[in-house]
Design a protein around this motif. Structure first.
Motif, PDB file in Angstrom:
ATOM      1  N   CYS A  99       0.829  -1.203   0.000  1.00 21.32           N
ATOM      2  CA  CYS A  99       0.000   0.000   0.000  1.00 21.32           C
ATOM      3  C   CYS A  99       0.865   1.255   0.000  1.00 21.32           C
ATOM      4  N   CYS A 122      -0.006   3.238   3.580  1.00 22.74           N
ATOM      5  CA  CYS A 122       0.394   2.764   4.909  1.00 22.74           C
ATOM      6  C   CYS A 122       1.427   1.651   4.879  1.00 22.74           C
ATOM      7  N   CYS A 146      -5.928  -3.120   0.511  1.00 17.39           N
ATOM      8  CA  CYS A 146      -4.947  -3.082   1.595  1.00 17.39           C
ATOM      9  C   CYS A 146      -5.541  -3.735   2.837  1.00 17.39           C
TER      10      CYS A 146
HETATM   11 ZN   LIG Z   1      -2.919   0.767   3.391  1.00 13.29          ZN
END
Ligand SMILES: [Zn+2]
Length: 78
Positions: A7, A10, A40
């Motif tokens: 991702c 994050c 994600c």
């Molecule tokens: Zn993420």
């Protein structure tokens, strides 16, 4: 093969799932079903391959029109 990578927001693991996706074009909201999306595991953000993005664009502009139309409730935070 992993087309999505981690991702970008994050750093979480992104796993492909088939989802219904909200897609907005020229002010019109579409719901596109059966979309392969990288989701994600950590923050839930969805990612699409270039090919899938292209196929979604083709789906909303197909001459046959939508399969179905549903009313969408509109709400606001007071
Ligand atoms: Zn993420």
């Amino acid at each position: 093969m992993e087309p999505y990578g981690d991702c970008i927001y994050c750093g979480g693991e992104v796993v492909e799932e088939v989802r219904s996706v909200d897609y907005r074009i020229e002010g019109q909201l579409y719901i596109i079903q059966n979309v392969p999306a990288g989701v994600c595991r950590q923050c839930g953000e969805m990612f699409f391959t270039a090919e899938t993005a292209h196929r979604m664009e083709a789906a909303v502009t197909q001459p046959a029109g939508p399969l179905n139309t549903v009313p969408v409730p509109v709400v606001a935070i007071k």
